[in-house]
Enzyme design. Structure first.
Site, short mmCIF file in Angstrom:
data_model
loop_
_atom_site.label_atom_id
_atom_site.label_comp_id
_atom_site.label_asym_id
_atom_site.label_seq_id
_atom_site.Cartn_x
_atom_site.Cartn_y
_atom_site.Cartn_z
CG ASP A 1 5.61 -1.67 -10.96
OD1 ASP A 1 6.81 -1.86 -11.55
OD2 ASP A 1 5.31 -2.49 -9.97
CE LYS B 1 -8.43 1.05 -9.90
NZ LYS B 1 -8.17 -0.12 -9.16
CD GLU B 2 -0.77 5.29 -7.77
OE1 GLU B 2 -0.88 4.82 -6.80
OE2 GLU B 2 0.09 5.15 -8.83
CG ASP C 1 2.99 6.61 -0.59
OD1 ASP C 1 3.81 5.54 -0.88
OD2 ASP C 1 2.32 6.38 0.29
CG ASP D 1 4.73 -0.17 4.39
OD1 ASP D 1 4.37 -1.14 4.60
OD2 ASP D 1 4.14 1.00 4.43
CE LYS E 1 5.86 2.28 -2.43
NZ LYS E 1 4.93 3.05 -1.37
#
Length: 762
Positions: free
Chosen positions: A172, A142-143, A335, A477, A311
């Site tokens: 992760d 996905k990333e 990010d 955040d 996160k």
């Protein structure tokens, strides 16, 4: 230190310094003072905003008085009519609260400017403080690792002493594919970093640089560097496609030893800690002989029996591991898809962190999230101009902006208690003042780093509650920034003309709404916690900051007025029932003023910040769409979660780009495609509004009296205009992005059922 205000412009000027610590500021009397570091000025429209707030608030009070009259002083005999009036009253109360809380951003907004070119005149390279960079990724599919690699390379290439930079990559997903990608990136970095310095390149993400320039005849090494990048990219993508590291790409025993840590029992959710020092600044050099930054891969220990806190948990592991290995006083959280667009960004933040007047209680400097690849009119309003820029300037005039997860430089000390109430960590090696004296590859350092990255390390400690990034919300955040400011810390908003960072945006409506739904659930978790923004926030930060944070924490309640106003007036319109004042009544003009005033001020803010009319229109359209989808569903999901009913867990927003979807996005065509329940209320509202508008329009042209239905016609017509992409997706498109047939069929049946139910009731 002297501060001089000339024409309400605050100017900071550093005089003859001897060291970084204790450096003083002296007044600069002109904006071109030779050692000016930063200045600020209020926005010119502040006085107008305050005056308009008084006038508009008076109009809101008048509207609420009318509702009270209709409900209690002149009640209707019908229970249904009373209920509709009550629902509209509740909707207007929510709109009034959200408007009032938004005024906190308009009371004293300021704009800042930095002068990093002056910094090197007063600070030597050896006096620059260390910088630890945290990059988090969680799924190589996905990333894509190449995206993460480009982000890391752009940050490694900062115009900053390389031996002062340490890059920590949190994986992760525990993927050997990500580790392989960074090992390849380290080889390429030895050529890329000196290439950027030698030719003063601004776009230091290799992907962005080579996409913007296909050929550069004046740079002899250009083709060689480009071929090296393409070779690295090919290897990484082949490994991703295969799902395993290809044996022929393993070049030495060190890589073999690293990859052998991925045993058969190693899984995404159950594996030991992996810490791999890929580059060591004490010995690794680039091709020009200059030391490289540290590059450290971290995959924290995972166990199915231990909470990992998403996160926030990953960031806290990086906070502890970095404290053991380098312990730089400044931390950048980034990010994985937000690359550096300005190599001088660290110099900008030092213009603030080196100011003794700010140093005692400055927790972080936040840059706005800005994006590349937006289509011309930003159809999904993913620029979030108000969230990331306009409101941040308003926050900055109070105690400072909220933390938005990326592009934020922290003072490490701020994550260990308030300015006057420090919270010491459980071991001295994690303290912000600890000095690391051993090499990062020494046995003692690596052993302790593995220990503090363990999944049980935080048990019986204050991590996530008193220290580090805070647990308890999906929007770690927002929650962390809020808690820090409640502790007495302040922040600053840095918005240079050239974007410091640029990131990717979701290009499908489903991804946009799913991301927003996740945010909204996290915001509710903050709003209804013991640290709620209204009561605890007002006691800790004051009323204006409390209102500003409450405006975000209660963001999902926008769904209440949007939903009611998208259905009730339209169903009444289908049955010729008037809910608003006639055009001949004085109350009619109150509604017109409230409508034009709210939209007019929003439009003014948007355009003055560089937005276009079409982008503003799409932003208000997406406000309506979110109100009927992610705001509504997040509220339901949070309620279910609160009573113990399990809902879907955290899910990543995919960063993988589909070519056909990308093409439609570039053409400004909405992408539905997925048969998601998120689209159903929107589709039902689109159908009901269209038929109610066509019906009353027919009656108007046939000469029937529609005087009392004017406001309902305006409301319904505006919703129909906003729903034009929905109508096109239902009936005019045959591509894969059209509205799924099952959503259309179910929504049609629901619309008919609502119409018949309203006919029987009204």
């Amino acid at each position: 230190m002297y501060i001089c205000c000339i024409h309400r412009i605050t100017i900071f000027h550093i005089s003859y310094p001897r060291s970084m610590e204790g450096r003083g500021l002296r007044a600069g009397f002109t904006a071109d003072a030779p050692r000016l570091l930063h200045m600020s000025e209020p926005l010119r429209r502040t006085a107008f905003n305050r005056l308009f707030a008084v006038v508009y608030f008076s109009a809101i009070l008048a509207l609420l008085y009318r509702h009270v009259q209709n409900l209690f002083l002149h009640p209707t005999t019908s229970f249904l009519s009373f209920s509709i009036t009550l629902f509209l009253f509740i909707s207007d109360l929510v709109l009034a609260f959200m408007w009032a809380s938004a005024q906190a951003f308009r009371m004293s907004p300021i704009r800042r400017k930095e002068f990093p070119q002056n910094l090197k005149q007063i600070i030597k390279d050896e006096d620059f403080v260390g910088l630890d960079v945290f990059i988090c990724t969680a799924d190589p599919y996905k990333e894509p690792p190449m995206n993460v690699v480009n982000t890391a390379l752009s940050l490694m290439a900062y115009d900053y002493p390389t031996e002062k930079i340490s890059i920590y990559v949190s994986d992760d997903g525990g993927s050997v594919l990500t580790l392989f990608a960074f090992m390849e990136a380290a080889k390429f970095a030895r050529h890329w970093l000196p290439f950027c310095r030698q030719h003063n390149i601004m776009e230091r993400s290799p992907h962005v640089y080579f996409e913007s320039i296909s050929h550069h005849p004046s740079i002899p090494q250009f083709e060689k560097i480009k071929i090296m990048y393409e070779d690295m990219k090919m290897k990484v993508e082949q490994v991703i496609d295969k799902g395993a590291v290809i044996e022929e790409y393993i070049s030495d025993d060190q890589q073999h030893q690293a990859f052998n840590k991925w045993t058969k029992s190693f899984s995404r959710m159950d594996h030991p800690t992996v810490i791999q020092v890929i580059l060591d600044k004490s010995k690794d050099t680039d091709i020009s002989g200059q030391l490289m930054p540290n590059l450290i891969y971290v995959s924290r220990e995972k166990s199915k029996t231990s909470p990992h806190h998403f996160k926030a948990g990953a960031l806290n592991v990086l906070l502890r591991v970095s404290a053991v290995m380098t312990n730089a006083p400044i931390i950048l959280t980034q990010d994985c898809d937000m690359y550096s667009n300005d190599p001088q960004t660290p110099l900008r933040i030092l213009c603030y962190f080196s100011d003794p007047a700010l140093k005692s209680n400055l927790a972080f400097v936040q840059f706005p999230q800005r994006f590349h690849g937006l289509n011309r009119d930003d159809i999904y309003a993913t620029e979030y101009k108000r969230l990331f820029k306009i409101n941040s300037m308003g926050f900055d005039g109070l105690n400072g902006p909220n933390y938005v997860g990326s592009g934020c430089f922290f003072r490490r000390r701020a994550l260990f208690g308030g300015p006057s109430t420090p919270v010491p960590p459980e071991i001295p090696e994690l303290g912000p003042d600890h000095v690391v004296r051993k090499p990062i590859i020494s046995h003692e350092i690596l052993s302790l780093a593995h220990r503090v990255a363990g999944c049980n390390y935080e048990n019986q400690t204050g991590w996530g509650s008193q220290s580090g990034f805070r647990y308890g919300s999906l929007v770690e955040d927002f929650y962390t920034g809020y808690r820090l400011q409640c502790e007495g810390w302040k922040s600053l908003f840095c918005n240079p003309e050239r974007a410091a960072f640029l990131g990717d945006v979701p290009i499908t409506l489903f991804d946009v709404l799913s991301q927003c739904k996740r945010w909204c659930i996290g915001l509710f978790e903050v709003a209804f916690s013991k640290y709620n923004t209204l009561i605890f926030g007002s006691q800790s930060m004051g009323v204006l900051m409390s209102l500003a944070y409450s405006h975000y924490a209660l963001w999902p309640i926008w769904g209440i007025p949007v939903t009611f106003y998208s259905f009730l007036p339209q169903l009444a319109l289908l049955n010729q029932v008037s809910l608003f004042p006639k055009i001949t009544e004085p109350w009619f003009f109150l509604y017109v003023f409230l409508l034009l005033g709210a939209y007019g001020q929003d439009f003014l803010d948007f355009v003055l910040d560089g937005g276009t009319v079409r982008k503003w229109w799409n932003a208000q359209r997406m406000w309506m769409i979110r109100g009927l989808s992610c705001y509504l569903f997040s509220s339901i999901e949070y309620l279910l979660k609160s009573v113990g009913i399990s809902t879907h867990g955290f899910s990543l927003t995919s960063k993988v780009v589909d070519d056909e979807q990308s093409k439609r996005y570039g053409q400004g065509i909405f992408e539905f495609g997925v048969p998601s329940p998120l689209f159903m209320p929107l589709t039902v509202a689109a159908i009901i509004n269209l038929f109610s508008f066509l019906l009353v329009l027919t009656q108007f042209f046939s000469g029937k009296n529609t005087e009392g239905l004017c406001l309902q016609m305006i409301l319904t017509g505006s919703i129909v205009l906003n729903c034009l992409p929905v109508y096109g997706a239902i009936g005019l498109r045959n591509d894969a992005g059209k509205m799924p047939t099952q959503i259309t069929i179910i929504s049609t049946f629901v619309s008919v059922a609502l119409y018949y139910a309203s006919s029987l009731s009204l």
